[in-house]
Design a protein around this motif. Structure first.
Motif, PDB file in Angstrom:
ATOM      1  N   GLU B 176       1.023  -0.814  -0.202  1.00 61.19           N
ATOM      2  CA  GLU B 176       0.178   0.144  -0.163  1.00 61.19           C
ATOM      3  C   GLU B 176       1.106   1.381  -0.511  1.00 61.19           C
ATOM      4  O   GLU B 176       0.507   2.269  -0.553  1.00 61.19           O
ATOM      5  CB  GLU B 176      -1.037  -0.213   1.158  1.00 61.19           C
ATOM      6  N   ALA B 177       2.233   1.017   0.781  1.00 58.28           N
ATOM      7  CA  ALA B 177       2.215   2.182   0.463  1.00 58.28           C
ATOM      8  C   ALA B 177       3.306   2.857  -0.292  1.00 58.28           C
ATOM      9  O   ALA B 177       3.747   4.250  -0.893  1.00 58.28           O
ATOM     10  CB  ALA B 177       4.005   1.953   1.877  1.00 58.28           C
ATOM     11  N   ASP B 178       3.972   1.057  -1.298  1.00 53.57           N
ATOM     12  CA  ASP B 178       4.739   1.831  -2.435  1.00 53.57           C
ATOM     13  C   ASP B 178       3.264   2.866  -3.517  1.00 53.57           C
ATOM     14  O   ASP B 178       3.934   3.327  -4.349  1.00 53.57           O
ATOM     15  CB  ASP B 178       4.610   0.379  -3.370  1.00 53.57           C
ATOM     16  N   HIS B 179       1.572   2.014  -3.227  1.00 52.55           N
ATOM     17  CA  HIS B 179       0.952   2.443  -4.410  1.00 52.55           C
ATOM     18  C   HIS B 179       0.690   4.386  -4.040  1.00 52.55           C
ATOM     19  O   HIS B 179       0.285   5.100  -4.630  1.00 52.55           O
ATOM     20  CB  HIS B 179      -0.176   1.768  -4.092  1.00 52.55           C
ATOM     21  N   LEU B 180       1.038   3.822  -1.964  1.00 54.74           N
ATOM     22  CA  LEU B 180       0.623   5.782  -2.119  1.00 54.74           C
ATOM     23  C   LEU B 180       2.261   6.055  -3.411  1.00 54.74           C
ATOM     24  O   LEU B 180       1.808   7.887  -3.297  1.00 54.74           O
ATOM     25  CB  LEU B 180       0.642   5.524  -0.372  1.00 54.74           C
ATOM     26  N   PHE B 181       3.166   6.192  -2.943  1.00 57.37           N
ATOM     27  CA  PHE B 181       4.425   7.338  -3.113  1.00 57.37           C
ATOM     28  C   PHE B 181       4.265   6.972  -4.633  1.00 57.37           C
ATOM     29  O   PHE B 181       4.617   8.196  -5.505  1.00 57.37           O
ATOM     30  CB  PHE B 181       5.386   6.358  -2.859  1.00 57.37           C
ATOM     31  N   ARG B 182       3.768   6.100  -5.550  1.00 62.96           N
ATOM     32  CA  ARG B 182       3.256   6.694  -6.974  1.00 62.96           C
ATOM     33  C   ARG B 182       2.171   7.524  -7.092  1.00 62.96           C
ATOM     34  O   ARG B 182       2.594   8.448  -8.389  1.00 62.96           O
ATOM     35  CB  ARG B 182       2.283   4.950  -7.902  1.00 62.96           C
ATOM     36  N   ILE B 183       1.413   7.339  -6.074  1.00 63.55           N
ATOM     37  CA  ILE B 183      -0.034   8.743  -6.104  1.00 63.55           C
ATOM     38  C   ILE B 183       1.141  10.500  -5.927  1.00 63.55           C
ATOM     39  O   ILE B 183       0.452  10.427  -7.021  1.00 63.55           O
ATOM     40  CB  ILE B 183      -0.856   8.379  -5.515  1.00 63.55           C
ATOM     41  N   LEU B 184       1.261   9.615  -5.161  1.00 61.58           N
ATOM     42  CA  LEU B 184       2.414  11.450  -4.741  1.00 61.58           C
ATOM     43  C   LEU B 184       3.353  12.004  -6.237  1.00 61.58           C
ATOM     44  O   LEU B 184       3.449  13.368  -6.326  1.00 61.58           O
ATOM     45  CB  LEU B 184       3.876  10.736  -3.452  1.00 61.58           C
ATOM     46  N   GLU B 185       3.403  10.364  -6.393  1.00 61.26           N
ATOM     47  CA  GLU B 185       4.200  10.917  -7.548  1.00 61.26           C
ATOM     48  C   GLU B 185       4.086  11.826  -9.093  1.00 61.26           C
ATOM     49  O   GLU B 185       4.584  12.679  -9.126  1.00 61.26           O
ATOM     50  CB  GLU B 185       4.921   9.740  -8.280  1.00 61.26           C
ATOM     51  N   GLN B 186       2.579  11.249  -8.810  1.00 56.46           N
ATOM     52  CA  GLN B 186       2.111  11.728  -9.839  1.00 56.46           C
ATOM     53  C   GLN B 186       1.335  12.910  -9.318  1.00 56.46           C
ATOM     54  O   GLN B 186       1.162  14.109 -10.357  1.00 56.46           O
ATOM     55  CB  GLN B 186       0.680  10.873  -9.983  1.00 56.46           C
ATOM     56  N   LEU B 187       0.994  13.152  -8.265  1.00 58.86           N
ATOM     57  CA  LEU B 187       0.828  14.364  -7.577  1.00 58.86           C
ATOM     58  C   LEU B 187       1.748  15.559  -8.178  1.00 58.86           C
ATOM     59  O   LEU B 187       1.372  16.401  -8.746  1.00 58.86           O
ATOM     60  CB  LEU B 187       0.307  14.544  -5.787  1.00 58.86           C
ATOM     61  N   LYS B 188       3.553  15.543  -7.671  1.00 64.60           N
ATOM     62  CA  LYS B 188       3.957  15.837  -8.536  1.00 64.60           C
ATOM     63  C   LYS B 188       3.929  16.723  -9.455  1.00 64.60           C
ATOM     64  O   LYS B 188       4.522  17.648  -9.624  1.00 64.60           O
ATOM     65  CB  LYS B 188       5.636  15.188  -7.586  1.00 64.60           C
TER      66      LYS B 188
END
Ligand SMILES: Nc1ncnc2c1ncn2[C@@H]1O[C@H](COP(=O)(O)OP(=O)(O)OP(=O)(O)O)[C@@H](O)[C@H]1O
Ligand SMILES: [Mg+2]
Lengths: 379, 510
Positions: B176-188
């Motif tokens: 789940e953490a990995d997925h969150l980080f992908r989302i954060l990358e995208q938001l960035k």
């Protein structure tokens, strides 16, 4: 998580805010008085005068306050275990039976100071017994205590009518009440205390149970904050899961708490039954059980708050009676409205003015504006 | 030089005698992910709460997008495009996703029209950022990872350009953490600015552009992530070199101290969560239970410790076996020498409105040393609490402070201190380092090893595979309620990973 309220200095928290709430309650009550065409300032003057104006009135105020201290403590103890005991009314009513049984049995053979401790035990036992049944159902079956205690108020009322009419009424008497207690069943009045302070009193029901109420308030404080049992009660009140983890039996703690709560409510009966009327009669509780809820709310379930809150409601009761007498447009029901407004603003809407007062404090001195817990979900 | 999204100047904030923030300066570049790290109680959450308008700073200024901003309430922050995802979610459990997202931002009086509009807006956000959640599912049915997504959606729905996340991965599984980080990358990539608070330095290295370090209320350094290392960050945080590796000697297992037999646990809906599990833990060894969160580990711990009723099973702590199906009493198990650090410290291990000293004896409050007959021995209780505060370096060192006002890591230390100081025979620990800083992790790990070396039996459950591998002398892997394999500490991460994913024992061994 707790609401983001800034912390206020203690004097504002426990003094200023309740005062503001009270002031607003009276303001709105004043509008109601205006609505029925009376002068609110004169009404207020009559009310205060009626509650505190003469020794006589003070004695009555304290007499009512005595009952409210008991019922307020009863509600508060249950609150600490996050139980809402609405059954104070019924528990007090049945507690009266305990008082009467003791007085009728011993008033001719023992002096009052021997009957009194027995009557205390009787009142507490009967009140506790009446609270036990809803407590048991809550603890074992999960039947909600709010519902069951309300129902038990009605059952108590019917039961007492039955007993008074069919069992306790002396043969040939008209009124549904017991015979009058003899001297051994009568508590001494405390009017002399007020007289010693220079007031004059014709006759008033202010009696020894007032001191018992104060003692009970102190003992409740000891119980809740200084004993292991009180620690467990608060633990279960704040967090049933943590109590389970700590090995506190939910069933046991619910039942014990309700027994104590019921006993306190039952002891309220000492004041009217043994202290004033000297007989058991119908409907002697007259709503004190419900007022106890308001008193506990306003006193924040702390004995040091409950005693003054009970005196305030005693003033409203006594002053209200005078007001209804003096101002024909203001009926007894209006007094109930005013009391309701006090409950509304001091209890239910307690936090209404908090944010703005906090903002005010914050702007005056930013350093005092701390905040409630931000971490966790405590609140 | 990139644009500055937020600039904090000279922010100070005290709670009574505690200086949570002292004269803090911080610059966040627009369009970057900025990490904030620091020990427990360093003041990270406080600083972010000031930025989000929950607290007002005693002194200092905030500039947003180059302009001086007055942020007095969260709504001021939202109006400035700042959104926050809290450490503990603030969702209405029995509302749907959609209802939660619009809560407080309903718009017009007529709910119908705004709901329709919100739905299409929500769908757009979900598409744009890969934040899929069914708008109609009820929050309490969602796993934490998805609940967190709802929190992020809530912030985006309110037009957040700057997103603050306070320890978002504490409750997530690694996937789940990995997925969150992908989302954060995208938001960035979409140009949003993200502030990320975490205790996991690995995450900082993996995803942030810059990182700021706080220590005891001050900002001690800001670094470009590419130009720093885990070791340097840990040292900056704690002010000394930190052992990131656990050091321990050979285990010398003795007699069996804890033995669980045929334990089966069902949840409230009757689903089997623990399926006929038996295990032994010997004196002087740490047995770790690895597994993806939600495979029965929590229920296993709860049942063994008597907090939850089992369908079948017994536990033996030397002497008579205790039946776990009836009313197994946690107090009785404690008296037999079992100590328990529960996973959920907020609801189970602590009573947050209590003063610290009242929690320092929770569960042990029947012991004579805390009592005078039926009365609490307040003096003794507070003295005992102060001793633990001192020994475990709990901050602030105030045993009268409300427990809720301690930072997350310090709350964990309160529980650990209480359980470890009882000198138990058996120690049962769930997620001991969740939300705890590197210095404290080092300390806790050392204490656990000490306990082992003193001849205690330690049963450890953690979703951190690293933690399990570095502490345990034996590793049991749980999958779907069963123990599917046992390995030594030398087992590779890959091998354990396969077992945890439910791949059959034989295949995993190959
Ligand atoms: N409402 C409060 N009253 C008193 N002290 C507080 C309050 N809130 C926070 N503190 C104190 O301020 C300090 C900073 O707390 P903060 O929550 O900001 O730490 P943190 O860096 O987020 O820690 P963690 O990593 O453990 O979450 C701590 O010492 C904490 O105990
Ligand atoms: Mg924090």
């Amino acid at each position: 998580m707790s609401a983001p309220y800034a912390k206020l200095p203690a004097w504002a928290d426990y003094g200023l805010i309740p005062l503001i709430n009270l002031a607003v309650a009276f303001l709105v009550a004043g509008l109601v008085v205006m609505l029925v065409g009376e002068n609110p300032f004169r009404a207020a003057a009559i009310l205060v005068e009626g509650a505190l104006g003469r020794g006589q009135n003070i004695a009555y105020t304290l007499y009512y306050a005595t009952s409210f201290i008991f019922t307020g403590l009863a509600v508060a103890v249950a609150f600490h275990c996050s139980l809402f005991n609405i059954g104070g009314e019924g528990q007090a009513y049945v507690g009266g039976l305990g008082v009467a049984v003791v007085c009728l049995a011993f008033d001719s053979i023992l002096p009052w100071w021997l009957v009194f401790p027995l009557a205390i035990v009787g009142a507490a036992l009967f009140g506790a017994a009446w609270a036990f049944i809803p407590a048991y159902f809550q603890a074992k079956r999960g039947s909600h205590i709010v519902i069951t205690t309300i129902m038990f108020n009605f059952i108590a009322a019917s039961l007492m009518v039955y007993l008074l009419v069919n069992v306790l009424k002396p043969a040939g008497a008209q009124a549904p009440q017991t015979r009058n207690f003899l001297e051994g069943g009568q508590l001494p009045k405390l009017n002399w205390v007020l007289e010693a302070m220079g007031f004059s009193i014709r006759s008033a029901p202010f009696n020894l149970s007032f001191l018992l109420a104060l003692l009970a308030a102190f003992l409740v404080w000891v119980l809740i904050w200084r004993t292991r049992l009180g620690y467990e009660i608060r633990m279960r009140g704040f967090s049933p899961k943590a109590a389970r983890y700590a090995g506190v039996s939910e069933t046991k703690i619910i039942i014990i708490t309700m027994l104590i709560s019921g006993a306190l409510a039952g002891m309220m009966a000492l004041n009217p039954v043994m202290g004033d009327q000297n007989r058991l009669q119908i409907d002697f509780v007259t709503g004190a059980g419900f007022v106890g809820i308001a008193v506990a709310l306003m006193g924040r379930s702390h004995p040091a708050g409950i005693v003054p809150a009970a005196i305030l409601f005693g003033m409203l009761y006594q002053g209200g009676a005078e007001l209804a007498f003096e101002m024909p447009n203001i009926s007894r029901d209006m007094i109930v409205i005013i009391q309701g407004l006090v409950i509304l603003f001091a209890g239910a809407l307690e936090h209404m003015f908090r944010p703005s007062i906090q903002a005010l404090f914050a702007s005056l001195s930013p350093r005092s504006a701390g905040i409630e817990a931000q971490q966790g979900e405590g609140g | 030089m990139a644009e500055t999204a937020i600039e904090l100047k000279g922010i100070s904030k005290s709670f009574g005698a505690v200086h949570a923030n002292r004269n803090i300066d911080l610059k966040i570049e627009a369009g970057t992910i900025h990490g904030v790290i620091g020990e427990n109680g360093a003041g990270k959450s406080t600083l972010m709460s000031i930025l989000y308008g929950f607290y007002q700073a005693d002194r200092g200024r905030i500039h947003v997008g180059g302009k001086k901003a007055a942020i007095n309430t969260p709504s001021d922050a939202i109006a400035l495009g700042i959104g926050m995802v809290h450490q503990h979610f603030m969702l209405v459990q029995n509302f749907s996703v959609l209802e939660n997202v619009i809560l407080g931002a309903e718009g017009e009086a007529l709910l119908n029209t705004s709901i329709a509009r919100a739905r299409s807006e929500l769908e757009r956000l979900e598409r744009d950022y890969g934040l899929e959640v069914d708008p109609d599912s009820i929050i309490e049915d969602l796993p934490v990872g998805l609940q967190q997504r709802v929190e992020i959606l809530k912030a985006l729905y309110r037009g957040a350009d700057i997103l603050i996340l306070d320890e978002p991965t504490g409750v997530l599984t690694p996937a789940e953490a990995d997925h969150l980080f992908r989302i954060l990358e995208q938001l960035k990539e979409e140009g949003k600015t993200i502030i990320l608070i975490t205790h996991k330095l690995r995450e900082i290295m993996a995803i942030t552009d810059n990182v700021s370090v706080m220590r005891q209320g001050t900002m001690v350094a800001t670094r470009r992530t590419a130009e720093t290392s885990v070791e340097e960050l840990a040292e900056l945080m704690v002010g000394r070199r930190v052992l990131l590796q656990v050091e321990k000697g050979e285990a010398k297992p003795g007699e069996v101290l804890l033995s669980v037999r045929n334990l089966t646990v069902k949840d409230s809906r009757g689903v089997t969560m623990v399926d006929n599990v038996s295990l032994d833990v010997r004196a002087g060894e740490i047995v770790g239970i690895a597994g993806v969160a939600g495979n029965g580990q929590s229920q296993l711990l709860d049942a063994i410790t008597g907090v939850r009723r089992a369908v079948s099973g017994t536990v033996t702590l030397g002497g008579e076996p205790v039946d776990l199906t009836g009313a197994a009493d946690p107090a009785d198990l404690r008296a037999r020498g079992m100590a328990h650090v529960p996973e959920d410290r907020h609801h189970v291990g602590l009573v947050l409105p209590f003063e610290e000293n009242e929690n320092a004896m929770l569960g042990y409050h029947r012991q004579a040393k805390y009592l005078n007959g039926p009365f609490l021995n307040i003096e003794a209780i507070r003295a005992d609490a102060r001793e633990k505060i001192e020994k475990y370096d709990i901050r602030p060192p105030d045993c009268r402070l409300k427990t809720a006002n301690f930072s997350g890591g310090n709350q964990q230390k309160i529980v650990l201190a209480r359980e470890m100081e009882q000198d138990p025979k058996v120690l049962i620990v769930g997620q001991p380092t969740r939300g705890v800083d590197v210095g404290a992790i080092e300390f806790i790990h050392k204490r656990l090893i000490d306990m082992r070396d003193q001849g205690k039996a330690v049963l450890l459950v953690s979703v951190e595979l690293d933690e399990i591998r570095s502490l345990s002398d034996r590793i049991l892997v749980m999958f779907a309620g069963r123990v599917v394999g046992e390995r030594g500490p030398e087992a590779s991460e890959g091998e354990l990973g396969l077992l945890m994913a439910g791949v059959e024992e034989k295949e995993a061994a190959e």
